[in-house]
Design an enzyme around this catalytic site. Structure first.
Site, PDB file in Angstrom:
ATOM      1  CG  ASP A 202      33.774  46.162  36.567  1.00  0.00           C
ATOM      2  OD1 ASP A 202      33.681  47.194  37.268  1.00  0.00           O
ATOM      3  OD2 ASP A 202      34.635  45.279  36.770  1.00  0.00           O
ATOM      4  CD  GLN A 205      40.054  51.093  38.333  1.00  0.00           C
ATOM      5  OE1 GLN A 205      40.414  52.260  38.463  1.00  0.00           O
ATOM      6  NE2 GLN A 205      40.306  50.181  39.262  1.00  0.00           N
ATOM      7  CB  CYS A 366      42.608  41.549  40.734  1.00  0.00           C
ATOM      8  SG  CYS A 366      42.923  41.682  42.480  1.00  0.00           S
TER       9      CYS A 366
HETATM   10  N1  PLP Z   1      36.381  45.622  38.563  1.00  0.00           N
HETATM   11  C1  PLP Z   1      37.391  46.459  38.313  1.00  0.00           C
HETATM   12  C2  PLP Z   1      37.619  46.963  36.917  1.00  0.00           C
HETATM   13  C3  PLP Z   1      38.222  46.877  39.360  1.00  0.00           C
HETATM   14  O1  PLP Z   1      39.227  47.706  39.113  1.00  0.00           O
HETATM   15  C4  PLP Z   1      37.985  46.367  40.671  1.00  0.00           C
HETATM   16  C5  PLP Z   1      38.881  46.722  41.766  1.00  0.00           C
HETATM   17  O2  PLP Z   1      40.013  47.057  41.590  1.00  0.00           O
HETATM   18  C6  PLP Z   1      36.897  45.523  40.866  1.00  0.00           C
HETATM   19  C7  PLP Z   1      36.135  45.161  39.792  1.00  0.00           C
HETATM   20  C8  PLP Z   1      36.577  44.990  42.224  1.00  0.00           C
HETATM   21  O3  PLP Z   1      36.199  46.034  43.070  1.00  0.00           O
HETATM   22  P1  PLP Z   1      35.955  45.782  44.629  1.00  0.00           P
HETATM   23  O4  PLP Z   1      37.156  45.050  45.132  1.00  0.00           O
HETATM   24  O5  PLP Z   1      35.818  47.170  45.186  1.00  0.00           O
HETATM   25  O6  PLP Z   1      34.701  45.004  44.766  1.00  0.00           O
END
Ligand code: PLP
Length: 408
Positions: A202, A205, A366
């Site tokens: 992922d 960031q 989150c």
């Molecule tokens: N993964 C990480 C590490 C994030 O920081 C975020 C969003 O802050 C996401 C996933 C989710 O991204 P999105 O809401 O743009 O789909």
């Protein structure tokens, strides 16, 4: 072409930075949530919305040809940006969340069965937890978790035991949206691969702060969101190794992802369209390429030097504030800092600092399981982008001290 190596020149490209908030000049430090957009990105969105607009891949008329070209050129731009080997390995999605859901649902559907396991880390965003829980529940598989230590580092000493023969995929963040630490993904990937286990990274960031080379990293999937990379919201990318994507079934069905359709049987379009059902956000995807071009136009040496200066300053100054606890310490990091302060609620601090013109993130980020790991309900986060200056970091620290005083 000369690369931009002056922060004032960079700032001039971002009209949003000119605004005042609560009668104070905006200091935008919530870039980890979403970044501001350079003029070239919004210009293209406006241009397309006000004229260069025709659905892609479907028609022979001029407008459709133009948008199709912009869309497919954007795929090429992203492919080069990530150093992917093939253009079919770049799938446009609506963001990181959609990309992870795609892999969890499609890979999970094909390769997970009862008794199998998926490994994630303790420091994941909900977007890299819940999609896996959904597919694990459906398939009777287990979600396993690689813990982090008190400093926020993966417990690499536990990895060997966790990567047992039941694990069918690993999905981890390159940089946690809370801790800001750069995780040793290459080491993890090499261990997982030695057991034949694919790894998804992922990069929501990391893609903004680090140079990404998916071939060098050797990840099987890499995902990111356009809106954190100075691009439009509702855009994102799934990179996947071609052989794996080819083996995976479509996630969503609809127009553009098919070869032939009869009521008895449908055959699917080859990659990448197999995973791009329906009208995609083609304006957003085209504008995402402009964001990538913006990033490519920056002098990397300059931006990295600037980021190191911010990191050094912030780590030093935060450590001097009494009662402040920074989460994610010791080791390489990006300019993203989450912390708590004894006896002060992060939301109260964030509200006061908003009155001072500083935009921050407060709450659970989150990442509820990580909050629980550290025994807190919420944190305050300051996250920087290429347009943030050292003076803004100084203003942030002075304002933080003032706000703490007001609340103590
Ligand atoms: N993964 C990480 C590490 C994030 O920081 C975020 C969003 O802050 C996401 C996933 C989710 O991204 P999105 O809401 O743009 O789909």
């Amino acid at each position: 072409m000369n690369k931009t190596a002056d922060i004032n020149d960079i700032r001039k490209l971002f009209p949003a930075l000119e605004q005042s908030v609560n009668s104070k000049k905006l200091v935008y430090l919530d870039n980890g949530a979403t970044a501001q957009k350079p003029q070239q990105v919004t210009d293209l969105v406006n241009l397309m919305n006000s004229g260069i607009n025709g659905n892609i891949h479907r028609a022979v008329h001029e407008l459709s040809s133009k948008t199709t070209e912009l869309y497919e050129n954007s795929r090429e731009e992203v492919m080069l940006f990530l150093n992917a080997a093939h253009r079919e390995e770049i799938i446009f999605t609506s963001g990181t969340t959609a990309a992870i859901n795609l892999v969890a649902a499609s890979f999970g559907d094909k390769f997970l069965k009862r008794g199998d396991a998926v490994l994630i880390s303790e420091a994941e965003h909900h977007s890299n937890i819940v999609p896996w829980q959904l597919i694990c529940e459906k398939k009777g598989a287990l979600l396993k978790v690689l813990p982090v230590d008190d400093c926020g580092h993966w417990r690499m000493d536990m990895l060997d035991a966790l990567l047992d023969e039941n694990v069918k995929i690993v999905s981890v963040s390159h940089v946690s949206n809370v801790l800001g630490l750069i995780n040793p993904v290459e080491e993890l990937i090499s261990m997982a691969h030695s057991r034949g286990i694919p790894v998804m990274v992922d990069g929501a960031q990391s893609v903004v702060h680090l140079n990404i080379d998916v071939q060098k990293m050797d990840c099987d999937f890499f995902v990111f969101s356009g809106h954190k990379l100075y691009g439009p919201t509702g855009t994102g990318v799934l990179y996947g190794k071609r052989e794996l994507l080819e083996e995976m079934p479509p996630w969503m069905g609809g127009g553009d992802m098919v070869e032939t359709v009869t009521f008895e049987k449908t055959t699917y379009a080859p990659l990448p369209l197999k995973f791009e059902a329906g009208t995609p956000n083609f304006i957003g995807a085209a504008a995402l390429a402009r964001a990538v071009m913006f990033v490519n136009s920056l002098d990397k040496e300059f931006t990295q030097k600037q980021e190191h200066a911010v990191v050094n300053f912030m780590v030093e100054e935060l450590s001097k504030i009494e009662g402040l606890k920074l989460y994610g310490t010791q080791g390489d990091r990006i300019s993203l800092f989450s912390f708590t302060i004894d006896g002060v609620h992060p939301a109260d601090l964030a509200m006061i600092m908003d009155k001072m013109g500083i935009a921050l993130r407060s709450g659970q980020m989150c990442a509820e399981p990580l909050m629980r790991r550290y025994g807190v309900e919420a944190m305050l986060r300051a996250s920087f982008a290429v347009y943030n200056t050292l003076e803004e970091a100084e203003y942030f620290i002075t304002s933080l001290k003032r706000a703490i005083k007001m609340l103590s």
